[in-house]
Design a protein around this motif. Structure first.
Motif, short mmCIF file in Angstrom:
data_model
loop_
_atom_site.label_atom_id
_atom_site.label_comp_id
_atom_site.label_asym_id
_atom_site.label_seq_id
_atom_site.Cartn_x
_atom_site.Cartn_y
_atom_site.Cartn_z
N THR A 48 40.40 1.44 -6.27
CA THR A 48 41.66 0.75 -6.10
C THR A 48 42.71 0.95 -7.13
O THR A 48 43.45 1.85 -7.01
CB THR A 48 41.91 -0.60 -6.03
OG1 THR A 48 41.08 -1.63 -6.77
CG2 THR A 48 41.01 -0.59 -4.66
N THR A 49 42.10 0.07 -8.73
CA THR A 49 43.33 0.50 -9.61
C THR A 49 43.15 1.42 -10.22
O THR A 49 43.98 2.50 -10.82
CB THR A 49 42.90 -1.01 -10.10
OG1 THR A 49 43.02 -1.40 -9.85
CG2 THR A 49 43.73 -1.07 -12.27
N PHE A 50 41.36 2.39 -10.65
CA PHE A 50 41.45 3.71 -11.25
C PHE A 50 42.44 4.88 -11.08
O PHE A 50 42.76 5.94 -11.67
CB PHE A 50 40.19 3.63 -11.58
CG PHE A 50 39.50 2.78 -12.29
CD1 PHE A 50 40.25 2.27 -13.65
CD2 PHE A 50 38.17 2.75 -13.33
CE1 PHE A 50 39.84 1.51 -14.40
CE2 PHE A 50 37.54 1.94 -14.16
CZ PHE A 50 37.98 1.11 -15.06
N PRO A 51 42.06 4.74 -9.64
CA PRO A 51 42.08 6.31 -8.63
C PRO A 51 44.78 6.09 -9.25
O PRO A 51 44.94 7.33 -9.01
CB PRO A 51 42.40 5.67 -7.44
CG PRO A 51 40.46 5.07 -7.45
CD PRO A 51 41.19 4.38 -8.49
N GLY A 52 44.49 4.94 -8.85
CA GLY A 52 45.61 4.72 -8.66
C GLY A 52 46.54 5.00 -10.14
O GLY A 52 47.76 5.86 -10.00
N LEU A 53 45.93 4.78 -11.45
CA LEU A 53 46.03 5.48 -12.52
C LEU A 53 46.13 6.30 -12.58
O LEU A 53 47.16 7.93 -13.81
CB LEU A 53 45.52 3.99 -14.06
CG LEU A 53 45.89 2.47 -13.47
CD1 LEU A 53 44.91 2.43 -14.17
CD2 LEU A 53 47.08 2.28 -13.98
N ALA A 54 45.16 6.81 -12.67
CA ALA A 54 44.86 8.51 -12.96
C ALA A 54 45.67 9.62 -12.20
O ALA A 54 46.50 10.08 -12.73
CB ALA A 54 43.49 9.11 -12.10
N ARG A 55 46.39 8.72 -11.07
CA ARG A 55 47.46 10.19 -10.39
C ARG A 55 48.38 9.46 -10.56
O ARG A 55 49.80 10.12 -11.08
CB ARG A 55 47.21 8.96 -8.93
CG ARG A 55 46.67 9.63 -7.70
CD ARG A 55 47.28 9.21 -6.54
NE ARG A 55 47.56 7.99 -6.14
CZ ARG A 55 46.42 7.11 -5.51
NH1 ARG A 55 45.22 7.79 -5.31
NH2 ARG A 55 46.06 6.03 -5.45
#
Length: 240
Positions: free
Chosen positions: A197-204
């Motif tokens: 959840t958190t990591f993919p959002g930050l990556a985008r």
């Protein structure tokens, strides 16, 4: 408030079952498994490393056989201040991280985190500087582990040209060591896995950085009995 140059607080996630390390984990949590030849459990090596990198306060998130870990912490002369928290219900990796981070002494300052089964040595200060330079919300250490099989090289015609024993992986992996900004805690789920959840959002949003471990840095995830054997071998080859 003046921010310290480098984080002085960290979370160790030590709640895993360690089922692949049985029988070593039948009577202790995974971070309490000793590295053969050292007489010190994995978490002991981690605490010594964090202290050497300027960390003064650690929160250990416990779960499976928490009392064994707590007893060891209480009876050992530790190089820094350690607090333990125990999840009363499974919160998932992200929820567990958020719950532990709530007990850090300086909520307005950045912090390190590490998985409880990682045995490594590299400069956390260099990683923190990398994190700051990129104005990242979170930074992951990245390792390039060796593939456990021999690799085969072929030419365009299909002839085998070479065999390479345990070559480095062509891919970087999450090494299980992190630098987080103070704001990261609020982005974590209360229950669930931040890596989904958190990591993919930050990556985008280009707010997630990756710090490749320096050439020659020691890194091993202790997942299986074979990893313990390999760690002991590597230790012996380094002369202790």
């Amino acid at each position: 408030m003046h921010m310290p140059t480098y984080p002085t607080q960290a979370v160790i996630l030590a709640g895993g079952q360690g089922s692949r390390l049985r029988p070593y984990t039948d009577d202790r949590p995974k971070p309490m498994v000793e590295i053969p030849g050292t007489g010190v459990p994995i978490i002991g090596h981690q605490l010594a490393w964090l202290a050497a990198e300027g960390v003064t306060d650690v929160v250990v998130s416990c779960g499976h056989l928490a009392e064994v870990l707590q007893k060891w912490l209480e009876s050992t002369d530790l190089p820094l201040s350690v607090t333990t928290v125990v999840e009363t219900e499974p919160l998932g990796r992200g929820g567990g991280l958020k719950y532990a981070a709530a007990h850090l002494p300086h909520p307005d300052q950045p912090w390190y985190a590490t998985n409880g089964d990682i045995w490594t040595r590299f400069s956390l200060r260099d990683m923190a500087a990398f994190h700051t330079e990129r104005a990242a919300t979170a930074t992951l250490a990245l390792a390039r582990p060796r593939i456990p099989w021999g690799a085969v090289e072929t030419d365009a015609f299909g002839h085998i040209t070479d065999f390479i024993e345990s070559p480095p992986s062509p891919f970087l992996i999450n090494a299980g060591v992190y630098v987080f900004s103070a704001a990261f805690r609020d982005l974590l789920p209360d229950i669930g896995d931040h890596e989904r959840t958190t990591f993919p959002g930050l990556a985008r949003e280009r707010r997630l950085a990756g710090f490749p471990l320096p050439q020659g840095a020691y890194w091993r995830a202790i997942d299986t009995a074979k990893d313990l054997t390999e760690a002991a071998k590597e230790l012996a080859s380094q002369g202790g």
